[in-house]
Write a protein that holds these residues in place. Structure first.
Motif, PDB file in Angstrom:
ATOM      1  N   VAL A   1      16.682  22.075  58.033  1.00 51.57           N
ATOM      2  CA  VAL A   1      15.395  21.661  58.575  1.00 51.57           C
ATOM      3  C   VAL A   1      15.447  20.152  58.772  1.00 51.57           C
ATOM      4  O   VAL A   1      15.917  19.414  57.903  1.00 51.57           O
ATOM      5  CB  VAL A   1      14.222  22.075  57.665  1.00 51.57           C
ATOM      6  CG1 VAL A   1      14.342  21.481  56.280  1.00 51.57           C
ATOM      7  CG2 VAL A   1      12.886  21.702  58.295  1.00 51.57           C
ATOM      8  N   ALA A   2      15.019  19.711  59.958  1.00 56.90           N
ATOM      9  CA  ALA A   2      14.979  18.293  60.303  1.00 56.90           C
ATOM     10  C   ALA A   2      13.537  17.821  60.249  1.00 56.90           C
ATOM     11  O   ALA A   2      12.684  18.351  60.974  1.00 56.90           O
ATOM     12  CB  ALA A   2      15.573  18.066  61.692  1.00 56.90           C
ATOM     13  N   ALA A   3      13.259  16.826  59.407  1.00 59.71           N
ATOM     14  CA  ALA A   3      11.892  16.330  59.230  1.00 59.71           C
ATOM     15  C   ALA A   3      11.935  14.988  58.526  1.00 59.71           C
ATOM     16  O   ALA A   3      12.926  14.638  57.868  1.00 59.71           O
ATOM     17  CB  ALA A   3      11.068  17.329  58.412  1.00 59.71           C
ATOM     18  N   ASP A   4      10.852  14.259  58.626  1.00 51.06           N
ATOM     19  CA  ASP A   4      10.729  12.966  57.955  1.00 51.06           C
ATOM     20  C   ASP A   4      10.164  13.213  56.555  1.00 51.06           C
ATOM     21  O   ASP A   4       8.954  13.262  56.353  1.00 51.06           O
ATOM     22  CB  ASP A   4       9.807  12.065  58.765  1.00 51.06           C
ATOM     23  CG  ASP A   4       9.637  10.687  58.148  1.00 51.06           C
ATOM     24  OD1 ASP A   4      10.293  10.397  57.127  1.00 51.06           O
ATOM     25  OD2 ASP A   4       8.826   9.902  58.682  1.00 51.06           O
ATOM     26  N   PHE A   5      11.048  13.355  55.574  1.00 51.25           N
ATOM     27  CA  PHE A   5      10.619  13.727  54.233  1.00 51.25           C
ATOM     28  C   PHE A   5      10.068  12.557  53.432  1.00 51.25           C
ATOM     29  O   PHE A   5       9.341  12.765  52.458  1.00 51.25           O
ATOM     30  CB  PHE A   5      11.780  14.380  53.467  1.00 51.25           C
ATOM     31  CG  PHE A   5      12.157  15.737  53.982  1.00 51.25           C
ATOM     32  CD1 PHE A   5      11.331  16.827  53.774  1.00 51.25           C
ATOM     33  CD2 PHE A   5      13.320  15.924  54.701  1.00 51.25           C
ATOM     34  CE1 PHE A   5      11.661  18.081  54.253  1.00 51.25           C
ATOM     35  CE2 PHE A   5      13.669  17.172  55.183  1.00 51.25           C
ATOM     36  CZ  PHE A   5      12.839  18.261  54.964  1.00 51.25           C
ATOM     37  N   ASP A   6      10.426  11.336  53.801  1.00 54.16           N
ATOM     38  CA  ASP A   6       9.947  10.178  53.043  1.00 54.16           C
ATOM     39  C   ASP A   6       8.943   9.334  53.822  1.00 54.16           C
ATOM     40  O   ASP A   6       8.582   8.236  53.385  1.00 54.16           O
ATOM     41  CB  ASP A   6      11.114   9.317  52.566  1.00 54.16           C
ATOM     42  CG  ASP A   6      12.035   8.892  53.713  1.00 54.16           C
ATOM     43  OD1 ASP A   6      11.745   9.226  54.876  1.00 54.16           O
ATOM     44  OD2 ASP A   6      13.057   8.233  53.434  1.00 54.16           O
ATOM     45  N   ASP A   7       8.507   9.846  54.971  1.00 55.93           N
ATOM     46  CA  ASP A   7       7.443   9.204  55.750  1.00 55.93           C
ATOM     47  C   ASP A   7       7.746   7.755  56.113  1.00 55.93           C
ATOM     48  O   ASP A   7       6.865   6.886  56.108  1.00 55.93           O
ATOM     49  CB  ASP A   7       6.103   9.286  55.002  1.00 55.93           C
ATOM     50  CG  ASP A   7       5.612  10.714  54.870  1.00 55.93           C
ATOM     51  OD1 ASP A   7       5.788  11.495  55.817  1.00 55.93           O
ATOM     52  OD2 ASP A   7       5.054  11.067  53.808  1.00 55.93           O
TER      53      ASP A   7
ATOM     54  N   VAL B   1      13.655  10.706  61.117  1.00 59.58           N
ATOM     55  CA  VAL B   1      13.842  12.126  60.824  1.00 59.58           C
ATOM     56  C   VAL B   1      15.077  12.323  59.950  1.00 59.58           C
ATOM     57  O   VAL B   1      16.180  11.888  60.294  1.00 59.58           O
ATOM     58  CB  VAL B   1      13.961  12.950  62.118  1.00 59.58           C
ATOM     59  CG1 VAL B   1      14.089  14.443  61.798  1.00 59.58           C
ATOM     60  CG2 VAL B   1      12.749  12.719  63.019  1.00 59.58           C
ATOM     61  N   ASP B   2      14.886  12.990  58.825  1.00 59.59           N
ATOM     62  CA  ASP B   2      15.946  13.271  57.865  1.00 59.59           C
ATOM     63  C   ASP B   2      16.423  14.721  58.036  1.00 59.59           C
ATOM     64  O   ASP B   2      15.889  15.479  58.854  1.00 59.59           O
ATOM     65  CB  ASP B   2      15.424  13.059  56.444  1.00 59.59           C
ATOM     66  CG  ASP B   2      14.678  11.739  56.292  1.00 59.59           C
ATOM     67  OD1 ASP B   2      15.279  10.688  56.563  1.00 59.59           O
ATOM     68  OD2 ASP B   2      13.481  11.772  55.912  1.00 59.59           O
ATOM     69  N   LEU B   3      17.408  15.125  57.228  1.00 60.46           N
ATOM     70  CA  LEU B   3      17.958  16.477  57.290  1.00 60.46           C
ATOM     71  C   LEU B   3      18.071  17.061  55.888  1.00 60.46           C
ATOM     72  O   LEU B   3      18.583  16.405  54.971  1.00 60.46           O
ATOM     73  CB  LEU B   3      19.367  16.466  57.904  1.00 60.46           C
ATOM     74  CG  LEU B   3      19.494  16.150  59.396  1.00 60.46           C
ATOM     75  CD1 LEU B   3      20.942  15.838  59.734  1.00 60.46           C
ATOM     76  CD2 LEU B   3      18.994  17.327  60.223  1.00 60.46           C
ATOM     77  N   PHE B   4      17.602  18.286  55.725  1.00 53.05           N
ATOM     78  CA  PHE B   4      17.870  19.048  54.511  1.00 53.05           C
ATOM     79  C   PHE B   4      18.786  20.202  54.897  1.00 53.05           C
ATOM     80  O   PHE B   4      18.458  20.988  55.782  1.00 53.05           O
ATOM     81  CB  PHE B   4      16.581  19.602  53.902  1.00 53.05           C
ATOM     82  CG  PHE B   4      16.812  20.381  52.622  1.00 53.05           C
ATOM     83  CD1 PHE B   4      16.658  19.769  51.395  1.00 53.05           C
ATOM     84  CD2 PHE B   4      17.192  21.719  52.656  1.00 53.05           C
ATOM     85  CE1 PHE B   4      16.880  20.476  50.215  1.00 53.05           C
ATOM     86  CE2 PHE B   4      17.431  22.431  51.488  1.00 53.05           C
ATOM     87  CZ  PHE B   4      17.278  21.806  50.266  1.00 53.05           C
ATOM     88  N   GLN B   5      19.946  20.299  54.228  1.00 56.06           N
ATOM     89  CA  GLN B   5      20.885  21.385  54.491  1.00 56.06           C
ATOM     90  C   GLN B   5      20.998  22.258  53.247  1.00 56.06           C
ATOM     91  O   GLN B   5      21.353  21.785  52.168  1.00 56.06           O
ATOM     92  CB  GLN B   5      22.267  20.851  54.867  1.00 56.06           C
ATOM     93  CG  GLN B   5      23.304  21.965  55.076  1.00 56.06           C
ATOM     94  CD  GLN B   5      24.650  21.441  55.547  1.00 56.06           C
ATOM     95  OE1 GLN B   5      24.726  20.670  56.492  1.00 56.06           O
ATOM     96  NE2 GLN B   5      25.735  21.867  54.885  1.00 56.06           N
TER      97      GLN B   5
ATOM     98  N   ASN C   1      22.892  21.467  47.542  1.00 59.10           N
ATOM     99  CA  ASN C   1      22.168  21.208  48.782  1.00 59.10           C
ATOM    100  C   ASN C   1      22.249  19.729  49.130  1.00 59.10           C
ATOM    101  O   ASN C   1      22.313  18.870  48.254  1.00 59.10           O
ATOM    102  CB  ASN C   1      20.702  21.614  48.640  1.00 59.10           C
ATOM    103  CG  ASN C   1      20.519  23.095  48.380  1.00 59.10           C
ATOM    104  OD1 ASN C   1      21.217  23.930  48.953  1.00 59.10           O
ATOM    105  ND2 ASN C   1      19.579  23.434  47.511  1.00 59.10           N
ATOM    106  N   PHE C   2      22.221  19.436  50.439  1.00 58.69           N
ATOM    107  CA  PHE C   2      22.238  18.056  50.906  1.00 58.69           C
ATOM    108  C   PHE C   2      20.833  17.662  51.375  1.00 58.69           C
ATOM    109  O   PHE C   2      20.163  18.429  52.072  1.00 58.69           O
ATOM    110  CB  PHE C   2      23.184  17.876  52.095  1.00 58.69           C
ATOM    111  CG  PHE C   2      24.623  18.220  51.815  1.00 58.69           C
ATOM    112  CD1 PHE C   2      25.177  18.041  50.555  1.00 58.69           C
ATOM    113  CD2 PHE C   2      25.437  18.718  52.833  1.00 58.69           C
ATOM    114  CE1 PHE C   2      26.509  18.345  50.305  1.00 58.69           C
ATOM    115  CE2 PHE C   2      26.770  19.039  52.596  1.00 58.69           C
ATOM    116  CZ  PHE C   2      27.304  18.854  51.331  1.00 58.69           C
ATOM    117  N   LEU C   3      20.405  16.477  51.013  1.00 51.77           N
ATOM    118  CA  LEU C   3      19.236  15.851  51.622  1.00 51.77           C
ATOM    119  C   LEU C   3      19.718  14.538  52.220  1.00 51.77           C
ATOM    120  O   LEU C   3      19.951  13.552  51.506  1.00 51.77           O
ATOM    121  CB  LEU C   3      18.128  15.609  50.610  1.00 51.77           C
ATOM    122  CG  LEU C   3      16.873  14.907  51.155  1.00 51.77           C
ATOM    123  CD1 LEU C   3      16.292  15.663  52.346  1.00 51.77           C
ATOM    124  CD2 LEU C   3      15.818  14.733  50.073  1.00 51.77           C
TER     125      LEU C   3
END
Length: 544
Positions: free
Chosen positions: A241-247, A251-255, A262-264
């Motif tokens: 999922v590609a999203a801005d997790f830290d605002d 855009v970041d990536l969670f794999q 898991n990778f963040l």
């Protein structure tokens, strides 16, 4: 046909349904046969190739002809079958348009990602697979042209889930592809063989580095995986999922990795990523174990404005819900919210957050199925085909609700991919379940629109027409709800890019806010419920 072109700015509104006179019970109905969705992927291969094919089962809900209706794309994991495209007729049925579409056979496919990568107004399709991939350019006349090699997307590894997103903030969509195992099916397979079917311990396999392709803006891509810092060979990627997790506006990536941490990947903003999974506490479970992670989704579950992450895991491992605490830290909350214990006997693949009853709370649908057919002979009591799980949000957490909403949810399936979307534009969320060794299942949500709703479709002004990374908020009935346009999600599947807000009994939306990926803000006021609103960003990028 194409949707009519509206004036630039904020003004296009499409009405798509109204509330029934008396609210019916909510039921998910299997409409696969009456809808005309006739497609059989073929039997799973024996021995080594079985490991490849049993992980397949992707596809999605994509509006390929821009008529405002979601069509169905199905990915074939077998060389004995063909990918299929079904056009939505708008009357509850679908027409098989595979032949006219020009899809290219000869690949063991896995996943689907959909986006208009060149900004010409038509949604293109990327299909991942085992040692091959396809990039289908949408010609706009019902046909697709395969341009993967010419575009620089010849992924020779085992590709699974993929996500279009703009990692370098240049206005066009780049592509991230999860790669799974370094695996040769013709060699010695480190698995227990039960007749011709393997039962494998994935931790015995080497991982494969995932890939990031930068969009050059001219129809081609450049592999920047190593330079960007995402080519970790320890990964065994199955979900992204590609999203801005830290605002921070990037855009970041969670794999999600199978038997590997898991990778963040935090986007540094200079073209590179840093894996912060360990310090963010999303790499392992609470006991420090890497889990068999497969599907993934992100949503603001508790309404604090931050994106939380759900991960579907393997049998005998509880699913994970990582609650975003801010400051780059997450807390495992699945057990506290009632999502852990019910998942332990099952293997979760596809997963999607949704509001199936439009009450304004975030619910969750999980598609389950064990990866290996002979599991019952190894682990008595565990089955190959497993029921879906529907979790309804309550003030205390999540409650299993599948039994309340029809027999179709209880039917055991060897489920893999899961895509969600409003197939009939009636204001509630339907679902498409893809399977291994079995036909797909189309589930229509009947009665989910008994509460009021507002749908939002975004259209960016530049080459990021899907507006991946945008944030959309509504204020209605004294409450604020926010959703985001994400890249990837679920498992090997592409879902409806529109956002559907449940409003409960509130009849009007006081304010709709769209924060575009470039940071600019557009606002609409006083909107009537029960319709879809299309918000188009002004061509000059300025708010109007």
């Amino acid at each position: 046909m194409r949707m009519p072109i509206a004036p630039l700015g904020l003004a296009a509104v499409v009405t798509a349904g109204s509330l029934p006179a008396s609210p019916p019970a909510i039921e998910f109905v299997d409409v696969t046969a009456p809808a005309g969705l006739r497609w059989q992927p073929g039997p799973l291969a024996p021995r080594g190739l079985n490991l490849v094919e049993t992980m397949g089962g992707g596809g999605g809900l994509v509006d390929v002809d821009d008529d405002g209706l979601l069509d169905v794309y199905l990915v074939s994991y077998s060389l004995d079958a063909h990918d299929a495209l079904f056009r939505n007729n708008g009357d509850g049925t679908f027409a098989d348009v595979t032949a006219r579409a020009g899809l290219v056979p000869g690949m063991r496919g896995m996943g689907l990602a959909a986006a208009d990568y060149d900004g010409d107004g038509w949604t293109d399709l990327y299909v991942s697979g085992y040692r091959a991939s396809r990039l289908y350019h949408n010609e706009g006349d019902g046909r697709f042209r395969e341009v993967g090699a010419r575009a620089g997307l010849a992924n020779a590894r085992w590709g699974t889930s993929a996500a279009f997103f703009d990692y370098d903030a240049d206005g066009d969509l780049d592509l991230f592809v999860c790669n799974y195992l370094d695996f040769d099916p013709t060699g010695a397979v480190p698995c227990q063989m039960i007749e011709e079917r393997p039962f494998c311990a994935i931790e015995r396999f080497r991982g494969s580095p995932s890939a990031l392709y930068r969009n050059n803006g001219d129809g081609t891509f450049t592999d920047v995986s190593a330079a960007a810092g995402v080519a970790n060979p320890a990964g065994k990627g199955l979900g992204v999922v590609a999203a801005d997790f830290d605002d921070d506006g990037r855009v970041d990536l969670f794999q999600a990795n199978d038997t590997a941490p898991n990778f963040l990947y935090r986007n540094r903003g200079d073209g590179t990523f840093e894996d912060i999974g360990l310090r963010a506490e999303v790499a392992y479970d609470a006991a420090g174990h890497a889990l068999g992670a497969m599907g993934v989704d992100a949503e603001d579950v508790n309404g604090d404005g931050r994106l939380d992450v759900f991960v579907a895991n393997f049998t005998n491992q509880a699913n994970s819900l990582f609650r975003n605490e801010g400051r780059g830290v997450f807390r495992e909350s699945a057990a506290a919210l009632g999502l852990a214990a019910p998942s332990v006997p099952l293997s979760g693949f596809g997963a999607r957050f949704l509001d199936y009853d439009n009450d304004g709370a975030v619910d969750l649908l999980v598609a389950n199925g064990h990866p290996f057919e002979p599991v019952a002979r190894v682990w008595p009591g565990i089955t190959w085909a497993e029921p879906l799980q529907l979790f309804r949000r309550t003030p205390e957490g999540f409650r299993e609700a599948a039994a309340d909403h029809g027999a179709a949810l209880a039917r055991p399936l060897p489920a893999r991919g899961l895509a969600t979307g409003d197939l009939d534009n009636d204001g509630d969320t339907d679902a498409l379940v893809m399977c291994a060794g079995a036909a797909p299942v189309l589930l229509r949500n009947d009665g989910g629109n008994r509460n009021r709703w507002l749908g939002v479709r975004l259209e960016g002004a530049g080459r990021n027409r899907e507006a991946v990374g945008a944030r959309v908020a509504i204020v209605a009935g004294g409450r604020r709800h926010e959703k985001r346009i994400l890249g990837g999600t679920s498992y090997c599947s592409a879902s409806d890019p529109r956002l559907l807000f449940g409003l409960g009994d509130v009849a009007r939306v006081d304010r709709l806010e769209v924060r575009w990926p470039d940071g600019r803000l557009d606002t609409l006021s006083d909107l009537t419920a029960g319709r879809y609103v299309t918000v188009r960003q002004a061509a000059d990028g300025r708010s109007r």
